[in-house]
Scaffold this active site. Structure first.
Site, PDB file in Angstrom:
ATOM      1  N   GLY A  66      16.197  16.280  13.585  1.00 34.12           N
ATOM      2  CA  GLY A  66      16.612  16.583  12.224  1.00 34.12           C
ATOM      3  C   GLY A  66      17.889  15.917  11.767  1.00 34.12           C
ATOM      4  O   GLY A  66      18.558  16.412  10.864  1.00 34.12           O
ATOM      5  N   ARG A 108       3.752  14.154  11.474  1.00 31.09           N
ATOM      6  CA  ARG A 108       2.359  14.553  11.248  1.00 31.09           C
ATOM      7  C   ARG A 108       1.901  13.949   9.935  1.00 31.09           C
ATOM      8  O   ARG A 108       2.681  13.900   8.976  1.00 31.09           O
ATOM      9  CB  ARG A 108       2.295  16.085  11.205  1.00 31.09           C
ATOM     10  CG  ARG A 108       0.923  16.676  11.347  1.00 31.09           C
ATOM     11  CD  ARG A 108       1.016  18.189  11.497  1.00 31.09           C
ATOM     12  NE  ARG A 108       1.594  18.584  12.783  1.00 31.09           N
ATOM     13  CZ  ARG A 108       0.885  18.646  13.915  1.00 31.09           C
ATOM     14  NH1 ARG A 108      -0.397  18.334  13.898  1.00 31.09           N
ATOM     15  NH2 ARG A 108       1.460  18.999  15.056  1.00 31.09           N
ATOM     16  N   LEU A 145      -0.017  13.841   6.487  1.00 33.49           N
ATOM     17  CA  LEU A 145      -0.456  14.812   5.489  1.00 33.49           C
ATOM     18  C   LEU A 145      -1.794  14.343   4.909  1.00 33.49           C
ATOM     19  O   LEU A 145      -2.014  13.153   4.706  1.00 33.49           O
ATOM     20  CB  LEU A 145       0.590  14.922   4.371  1.00 33.49           C
ATOM     21  CG  LEU A 145       1.988  15.394   4.812  1.00 33.49           C
ATOM     22  CD1 LEU A 145       2.956  15.293   3.634  1.00 33.49           C
ATOM     23  CD2 LEU A 145       1.949  16.809   5.353  1.00 33.49           C
ATOM     24  N   ASN A 195       9.595   9.969   2.145  1.00 31.96           N
ATOM     25  CA  ASN A 195       9.596   9.827   3.599  1.00 31.96           C
ATOM     26  C   ASN A 195      10.547   8.713   3.991  1.00 31.96           C
ATOM     27  O   ASN A 195      10.762   7.766   3.224  1.00 31.96           O
ATOM     28  CB  ASN A 195       8.195   9.492   4.121  1.00 31.96           C
ATOM     29  CG  ASN A 195       8.150   9.386   5.647  1.00 31.96           C
ATOM     30  OD1 ASN A 195       8.651  10.252   6.356  1.00 31.96           O
ATOM     31  ND2 ASN A 195       7.578   8.306   6.144  1.00 31.96           N
ATOM     32  N   HIS A 241      11.141   5.865   6.979  1.00 33.66           N
ATOM     33  CA  HIS A 241      10.436   5.206   8.086  1.00 33.66           C
ATOM     34  C   HIS A 241      11.387   4.182   8.699  1.00 33.66           C
ATOM     35  O   HIS A 241      12.030   3.416   7.960  1.00 33.66           O
ATOM     36  CB  HIS A 241       9.168   4.523   7.557  1.00 33.66           C
ATOM     37  CG  HIS A 241       8.402   3.800   8.620  1.00 33.66           C
ATOM     38  ND1 HIS A 241       7.615   4.448   9.540  1.00 33.66           N
ATOM     39  CD2 HIS A 241       8.331   2.479   8.910  1.00 33.66           C
ATOM     40  CE1 HIS A 241       7.083   3.549  10.354  1.00 33.66           C
ATOM     41  NE2 HIS A 241       7.494   2.342   9.996  1.00 33.66           N
ATOM     42  N   GLU A 296      -1.452   8.413   0.048  1.00 29.42           N
ATOM     43  CA  GLU A 296      -2.452   8.807   1.044  1.00 29.42           C
ATOM     44  C   GLU A 296      -2.424   7.950   2.307  1.00 29.42           C
ATOM     45  O   GLU A 296      -2.584   8.427   3.407  1.00 29.42           O
ATOM     46  CB  GLU A 296      -3.844   8.768   0.406  1.00 29.42           C
ATOM     47  CG  GLU A 296      -4.894   9.524   1.201  1.00 29.42           C
ATOM     48  CD  GLU A 296      -6.001  10.053   0.311  1.00 29.42           C
ATOM     49  OE1 GLU A 296      -5.847   9.993  -0.925  1.00 29.42           O
ATOM     50  OE2 GLU A 296      -7.005  10.509   0.857  1.00 29.42           O
ATOM     51  N   GLU A 333      19.743   4.951   8.322  1.00 31.34           N
ATOM     52  CA  GLU A 333      18.748   5.868   7.748  1.00 31.34           C
ATOM     53  C   GLU A 333      19.452   6.989   6.987  1.00 31.34           C
ATOM     54  O   GLU A 333      19.061   7.354   5.872  1.00 31.34           O
ATOM     55  CB  GLU A 333      17.868   6.478   8.847  1.00 31.34           C
ATOM     56  CG  GLU A 333      16.859   5.538   9.449  1.00 31.34           C
ATOM     57  CD  GLU A 333      16.037   6.211  10.523  1.00 31.34           C
ATOM     58  OE1 GLU A 333      15.675   7.383  10.348  1.00 31.34           O
ATOM     59  OE2 GLU A 333      15.774   5.550  11.548  1.00 31.34           O
TER      60      GLU A 333
HETATM   61  C1  GRF Z   1      14.122   8.651  12.887  1.00 34.02           C
HETATM   62  O1  GRF Z   1      14.162   7.315  13.349  1.00 34.02           O
HETATM   63  C2  GRF Z   1      13.170   8.728  11.729  1.00 34.02           C
HETATM   64  O2  GRF Z   1      13.141   7.562  10.943  1.00 34.02           O
HETATM   65  C3  GRF Z   1      11.874   8.900  12.450  1.00 34.02           C
HETATM   66  O3  GRF Z   1      12.180   9.892  13.414  1.00 34.02           O
HETATM   67  C4  GRF Z   1      13.483   9.564  13.954  1.00 34.02           C
HETATM   68  C5  GRF Z   1      14.267  10.819  14.218  1.00 34.02           C
HETATM   69  O4  GRF Z   1      14.570  11.401  12.996  1.00 34.02           O
HETATM   70  N1  GRF Z   1      10.827   9.292  11.572  1.00 34.02           N
HETATM   71  P1  GRF Z   1      15.469  12.760  12.912  1.00 34.02           P
HETATM   72  O5  GRF Z   1      16.709  12.568  13.774  1.00 34.02           O
HETATM   73  O6  GRF Z   1      14.609  13.895  13.428  1.00 34.02           O
HETATM   74  O7  GRF Z   1      15.799  12.873  11.455  1.00 34.02           O
END
Ligand code: GRF
Length: 203
Positions: free
Chosen positions: A11, A90, A92, A106, A108, A141, A173
């Site tokens: 998180g 997951r 959707l 989202n 990525h 989608e 990020e």
């Molecule tokens: C991150 O690299 C994110 O981009 C990917 O999961 C990794 C961990 O994310 N989807 P977080 O620390 O749980 O936010």
């Protein structure tokens, strides 16, 4: 704008968004954190900030449809403006996305459309990339293919491993997601009915 964040793990992106929301002039607040994993480390981080959390563990539901129905039901009670997938691992369903079309973001860890899916950093290294980065996009989608809201680039170092590159990307990020959510929550950027992104700002 009221935001529900979805997590599956540590998180750190959710935490970065929650921290950004603390600024007086930031146009969003995280009103709940949902997780599909009861052990997700991000749950404790959210609770430490006083953000309500809900767990929807997939195996406690008889099907994907039941799992999503429970999440959609909880969402309809909260009635958020936006949903931020933050390390949510997951996919959707189309029905779920259509229920919230244009309101799901989202992050990525690659420069989409390069390297959709998993193991993005190792794939970037294997491809000999000299830059890498992350993408915040509206969820549609198809997996990792929605219209792009924001991207950030980092250099790939000669001695990088997937882990060292992942760490460098993760830092941007956090900044990129906070900036992207601000653009969407303020109305400067939104997804049009035809699926394109409208930008009312040069940011
Ligand atoms: C991150 O690299 C994110 O981009 C990917 O999961 C990794 C961990 O994310 N989807 P977080 O620390 O749980 O936010």
């Amino acid at each position: 704008k009221r935001v529900v964040a979805f997590i599956s793990g540590g998180g750190s992106n959710m935490l970065a968004l929650a921290k950004a929301c603390e600024a007086a002039d930031y146009p969003a607040e995280i009103v709940a954190v949902f997780s599909d994993k009861p052990q997700a480390g991000g749950l404790a981080k959210a609770e430490a900030l006083g953000i309500p959390t809900r767990v929807f563990e997939r195996k406690t539901f008889s099907s994907k449809a039941e799992h999503e129905a429970a999440i959609l039901g909880a969402l309809s009670e909260i009635d958020p403006d936006l949903i931020c997938l933050a390390g949510y691992m997951r996919l959707l369903s189309g029905d779920f996305i259509r229920a919230h079309e244009g309101r799901i973001l989202n992050i990525h860890p690659s420069l989409l459309p390069l390297f959709p899916g998993l193991h993005t950093h190792q794939r970037a290294l294997d491809a000999g990339m000299k830059v890498a980065g992350c993408t915040v996009h509206f969820v549609t989608e198809g997996m990792d293919e929605g219209p792009v809201i924001a991207q950030s680039v980092v250099p790939v170092m000669i001695d990088d491993t997937a882990d060292s590159l992942a760490a460098r990307v993760l830092t941007v990020e956090h900044q990129t997601y906070a900036a992207a959510l601000k653009l969407v929550a303020s109305g400067s950027v939104f997804m049009r009915a035809d699926g394109s992104v409208e930008r009312l700002t040069s940011e």
